[in-house]
Structure formats: structure tokens, C-alpha cells
Design a protein around this motif. Structure first.
Motif, short mmCIF file in Angstrom:
data_model
loop_
_atom_site.label_atom_id
_atom_site.label_comp_id
_atom_site.label_asym_id
_atom_site.label_seq_id
_atom_site.Cartn_x
_atom_site.Cartn_y
_atom_site.Cartn_z
N GLN A 163 10.87 51.75 -15.39
CA GLN A 163 10.91 51.77 -16.73
C GLN A 163 10.77 52.99 -17.41
O GLN A 163 11.26 53.36 -18.62
CB GLN A 163 9.64 50.92 -17.28
N GLY A 164 10.14 54.24 -16.74
CA GLY A 164 10.27 55.67 -17.14
C GLY A 164 9.12 56.23 -16.29
O GLY A 164 8.49 55.60 -15.44
N ILE B 74 17.60 49.20 -16.06
CA ILE B 74 16.80 48.06 -16.66
C ILE B 74 17.86 46.91 -17.16
O ILE B 74 17.32 45.72 -16.61
CB ILE B 74 16.00 48.74 -17.96
N ASP C 8 11.28 47.74 -22.85
CA ASP C 8 12.09 48.88 -23.08
C ASP C 8 11.95 49.95 -22.17
O ASP C 8 10.95 50.08 -21.61
CB ASP C 8 12.42 49.04 -24.65
N ALA C 9 12.96 50.77 -22.19
CA ALA C 9 12.83 51.78 -21.24
C ALA C 9 11.93 52.94 -22.29
O ALA C 9 11.81 52.90 -23.39
CB ALA C 9 14.07 52.99 -21.37
N SER D 115 10.73 56.79 -22.51
CA SER D 115 11.28 58.29 -21.95
C SER D 115 9.90 59.01 -21.67
O SER D 115 10.11 59.92 -20.61
CB SER D 115 11.73 58.83 -23.34
N SER E 267 16.55 56.70 -13.33
CA SER E 267 15.96 57.34 -14.36
C SER E 267 16.08 58.65 -14.64
O SER E 267 16.27 59.21 -15.72
CB SER E 267 14.36 57.72 -14.21
N VAL F 140 16.72 58.14 -21.33
CA VAL F 140 16.70 56.94 -22.09
C VAL F 140 18.03 56.09 -21.54
O VAL F 140 17.82 55.10 -21.25
CB VAL F 140 16.18 56.82 -23.45
N LEU G 70 17.56 55.07 -17.70
CA LEU G 70 17.01 54.09 -17.54
C LEU G 70 17.32 52.90 -18.09
O LEU G 70 17.36 51.86 -17.26
CB LEU G 70 15.58 54.22 -18.47
N LEU G 71 17.93 52.92 -19.38
CA LEU G 71 18.55 51.57 -19.68
C LEU G 71 19.58 50.93 -19.00
O LEU G 71 19.70 49.48 -18.56
CB LEU G 71 19.13 51.73 -20.93
#
Lengths: 165, 356
Positions: free
Chosen positions: B80-81, B92, B344-345, B347, B9, B85, B88-89
Motif C-alpha cells: 500500500q506504501g 493495488i 488507497d495508495a 505515499s 512501490s 503513488v 503503487l496504484l
């Protein structure tokens, strides 16, 4: 900062944090996609407070706190248009700017408020509304708006009009 | 149940293998501190690039150290957060890929809930209900934790994080970096009641924090003696040379008084939360948990309330994937199933809490 002359300059004094925030909220109501508000002023001058006002004017839901973006550098909020709240406190020179990958946000579809915007130097967008915050006393601030570019001048004209009406 | 946790993250790329939510089989953390230190903090774009470089080797090493291959893992958990972003992606993406390829269930977890559950990876875990204060450069959050899968955010900062206030005041007073450490040290020789800086308790009953006003009060105090209104500079020293000579009090007194104001509020809100939610234990995590005055005051106040205080060991306080695996385990226990791959991520989540 970039070395050109603003198309319009306007100064306004506030007596309290509430007045500063309210002025920012009125500006926030006028913001459109692509607008860049460059905030300049020393520690404690009210840049984050001003951004909180912008967010309210942009209709960011009250369930979001608009917190200082110093640590994350960029916070993104949903509003009537996306609101990007940036902070360059940790950036020491314009040379570092190219490493940061923020051009796409500056020229994107949201509206952007940038704290410590002077750190961008020559990389500041030509179209921008600069807001310089200076201390008058413990709670009072002088806010000087400089519109750079035609779109920013229209924006500042609209804000001035709000205060005339 | 064996869970592989993946965390990306912020500025640590981490993977860990944890059994039954408490036994750590392996925990690998690749820190990016050196990459970001010239900037005095994390640069999002640089972080994402580094995560991409190291995430696959980090995951492989975690499995290897646990002596397992992916087929022996029962589920995959990923942060995930909240966070950056782009960073995180990366985690993920890898987690989705591994889950898809291996057919294992995938759970997405909240990073901050992971930080709280990290305390339960200690040998003698805390007893529920727990009040947890997570306090760092980026967060100042209070959580009420009733059980492993019932974590409620009950208070948080409305402007600056506590650690951020330390860093900014230290930079303003030209004390050095990292701000939390230098103020802590300097404050030991200062008088905490030399200057009465404001304590922001906000509305009655609010468990939220606000540290922007304390920061501004320090600036205002110094400005009475030194004109700093020269536009855009960070700190006062750049314009005015030797700051200490121009002030009527010692810098140590300013540091101690500022620290006392921050600590007073952190301690008071943590105590009110503990009483309001009938906590049996208080857990404090995050970088500011290292502040000696905060630890001292919390120990005193918790002893007065008869509540045990727990400060998890350092490697569990900083970002790691063991806490993600643990949080993932408890989430699987609760929901039973895997998430689909569409998530999705995130933020940041909306902030308003039950306590505000």
C-alpha cells in the motif's frame, strides 16, 4: 533559466540555519494555491532546510519530517494547502522534463517548492518566486528573491512588508 | 496458507507466492533499472508506465512457477506504501481486481515492514525481539520488532537518507556513480580520522538521524580551498577542473573521514536501540548494508554487545514480493479478515516516532 527579467528583487542575509528556516517559514505563511517557489543553490546551500521552513509556514503537521526529495523526486504533504516538495537533482536537462509528468503539479491546486529548479530551464512556470541561496560562510547564507510574474511580485511584496513591520 | 504477494512501490514490478509466511514457492522480479539509469535514479512517471506494461505477465509467471493457479491461493497481499503513488496504484489495482474476481481476501501491507520481514524468509530466521536498520538511498529507519505483527518505527532520518549522502558527496567530489560503492572503495586507502566531520546525534535519547549536516560539512571543507559559489552547478569539478590538486589532503582521506562519520552514527544509534529495546538480534537491510566499513563496525560492536547480527542475502534486501506475501500472511494471522476494497495508495506515513 528562462530568459526574462524579474519584476522585483530582494536580498536578505542570514547568519545561521535557524534564521534561514525562520525566513522560509514567514514566506510559507503567505503562500497560496498555485504558488511556485523555485530554489536555486549548490549542494549544502540550504534548499531542503528552506523547504522545511516553508512547510512549517504552510502548517504541515509537525509529525511529518520534511526530508530530502532527491530520491522520490516528489514528496506530497498535507498542510493548510497541499505542499509538493520537488527535487530535480537527478534531472540533467530540460529535454527530460516532458517525460517527467510534473506539469500537472506545477499548475495544480497546491503550492510547490522545487529544488534544483534551474534544471527546468524554459519549462519553469512564468509565475514563480525564485530563491537563490549562496554561501557567505559555513553557516551564513545570502538569499536573493526574484519575483517573476504579477502574483509572485505580490507575494514578495508581502514578504518584504513582514520584515518592515 | 498460500499468499500471492504483489509489489510495485518503486522501480521493481514483483509477484511471489509464499506458503505460511516463510516458504517461498516462487518470486519474480522485473527490474526497471535500465529505464531509470540515465537519470541516476527512479523517475516516477516512467516507473508507472512500465509497471502497467509488465505487471500482469509478472503475476502470471509467479503463479506458473509455483505450479498453482489463482484458485489455489488463499489470500492476496499488496504493497500500500510508502512509495510512488502512481506506481503503487498499479499493483493495488491489479490486486483488487484479482481479489474481487476470485473472492479471495485482500491485505494491504507496509513496504518497509515487508523489508524487515524479509529477514524471516531466511532458513534460520532471527529471534525476537529484533532491532532492524533499513538503510538505503531513500530510507534510514530503525525498527523495533517484537513479533511478526508488532513492528514499531523508532528512528528515522529527518533530512537526507544515508545512501543519499553517499551519492551526493561522491557526485560533489566527482568520484563517480554509484556513490556508495565508489566511496567505500576509495575510503579503504584513506585515513578515517584525517578530518573530523560532525556526527549528528541530535537530542539525547533520540534514535533519529540527520545526514544533511555531514554533507554540508564536506562541502564547507572543500570550499575552504576551492571557490565553488558559482551558482547552481552540482559539483565543484565542473567549475574548477582537477579538484584533487587544489586540496591539502587526499580525496581518499575525505572519503574515509566522511564514511566514518556516517558509519559512527548508524552504528551508535543501532546499538542504543538494541540496548533500549533488549534486542536479541540485529538485522540490517537496504543498499547501504553492503558498505564494507558499516558491516565491519557493526560486527565489532554487536560482538562487543554479544548480539548476533544478520545481513539477509541480496535478493531479499532489494525490493521483492515474497516479503509482501510474508507480511500479508502475518497480518492475516493477526486480523483474521480481509480489508475492504476502499483503501488507497499511501505515499508516506507521518514520521514522528516513539523514539523522537
Amino acid at each position: 533559466m528562462r530568459n526574462e527579467r524579474p519584476l522585483r528583487t530582494w536580498e536578505r542575509r542570514t547568519e545561521s540555519p535557524e534564521q534561514t528556516q525562520s525566513l522560509a517559514e514567514r514566506l510559507g505563511r503567505l503562500l497560496q494555491p498555485g504558488d511556485v517557489v523555485a530554489l536555486v543553490g549548490e549542494l549544502g546551500s540550504g534548499k531542503t532546510l528552506f523547504s522545511q521552513g516553508l512547510a512549517r509556514g504552510l502548517e504541515v503537521p509537525e509529525t511529518f519530517y520534511i526530508t530530502s526529495p532527491t530520491f522520490p523526486m516528489i514528496n506530497e504533504y498535507p498542510g493548510r494547502i497541499p505542499f509538493y516538495h520537488m527535487d530535480l537533482y537527478r534531472v540533467d536537462s530540460a529535454a527530460e522534463f516532458t517525460e517527467l509528468g510534473i506539469e500537472e503539479i506545477l499548475y495544480g491546486q497546491g503550492t510547490v517548492a522545487i529544488e534544483w529548479a534551474e534544471r527546468l530551464g524554459e519549462n519553469l512556470p512564468e509565475e514563480r518566486l525564485e530563491v537563490h541561496l549562496a554561501f557567505n560562510d559555513e553557516t551564513g547564507r545570502s538569499l536573493t528573491f526574484h519575483a517573476f510574474g504579477v502574483k509572485a511580485k505580490k507575494l514578495l511584496d508581502s514578504l518584504i512588508q513582514v520584515f518592515r513591520d | 496458507m498460500i499468499v500471492l504477494g504483489i509489489e510495485s512501490s518503486c522501480d521493481e514490478t514483483a509477484a511471489a507466492v509464499v506458503e505460511d509466511g516463510h516458504r517461498i514457492l516462487s518470486s519474480v522480479v522485473a527490474s526497471q533499472t535500465a529505464i531509470h539509469s540515465p537519470y541516476g535514479g527512479v523517475v516516477p512517471e516512467l516507473a508507472s508506465r512500465q509497471h502497467v506494461k509488465v505487471i500482469v505477465p509478472v503475476v502470471s509467471e509467479a503463479l506458473q512457477r509455483a505450479g498453482l493457479d489463482l484458485s489455489a491461493v488463499d489470500a492476496i497481499a499488496v504493497t500500500q506504501g510508502p512509495g510512488l503513488v502512481g506506481s503503487l496504484l498499479v499493483g493495488i489495482g491489479v490486486a483488487k481486481g484479482l481479489a474481487y474476481a476470485s473472492g479471495k481476501p485482500l491485505v494491504a501491507v507496509n513496504h518497509l515492514e515487508g523489508h524487515i520481514l524479509a529477514a524471516f524468509l531466511e532458513e534460520s530466521p532471527p529471534s525476537f525481539p529484533v532491532i532492524a536498520l533499513v538503510v538505503s538511498g531513500g530510507h534510514t529507519n530503525l525498527y523495533a520488532v517484537n513479533n511478526y505483527s508488532n513492528v514499531t518505527l523508532v528512528g528515522r532520518t529527518r533530512d537526507d537518507a544515508a545512501g543519499e549522502a553517499f551519492d551526493k558527496v561522491a557526485k560533489f567530489l566527482d568520484l563517480g556513480y554509484p556513490g556508495g560503492v565508489v566511496i567505500d572503495e576509495l575510503a579503504r586507502s584513506g585515513n578515517p580520522s584525517a578530518i573530523s566531520f560532525p556526527r549528528a546525534y541530535l537530542e539525547k535519547d533520540s534514535l533519529d538521524f540527520s545526514f544533511s549536516g555531514i554533507k554540508t560539512a564536506v562541502v564547507n571543507f572543500v570550499r575552504k580551498y576551492v571557490d565553488s559559489n558559482k551558482g547552481g552547478s552540482i559539483g565543484i569539478s565542473e567549475n574548477n577542473g582537477d579538484l584533487a590538486k587544489q586540496l591539502p589532503v587526499q580525496l581518499a582521506d575525505i572519503a574515509a573521514s566522511f564514511q566514518e562519520a556516517v558509519v559512527d552514527v548508524l552504528v551508535a544509534k543501532t546499538c542504543s536501540a538494541a540496548q533500549r529495546f533488549d534486542a536479541r538480534q540485529v538485522v540490517v537491510a537496504g543498499g547501504v548494508a553492503a558498505n564494507s566499513r558499516l558491516r565491519e563496525r557493526l560486527r565489532e560492536e554487536m560482538a562487543r554487545l554479544g548480539l548476533p547480527l544478520m545481513l539477509p542475502r541480496a535478493e531479499l534486501c532489494t525490493d521483492n514480493a515474497a516479503m509482501v506475501a510474508a507480511a500479508g500472511f502475518h497480518q492475516l494471522e493477526k486480523t483474521g479478515g480481509s480489508w475492504d476494497f476502499d483503501f488507497d495508495a499511501i505515499s508516506r506515513w507521518p514520521d514522528k516516532t516513539a523514539g523522537s
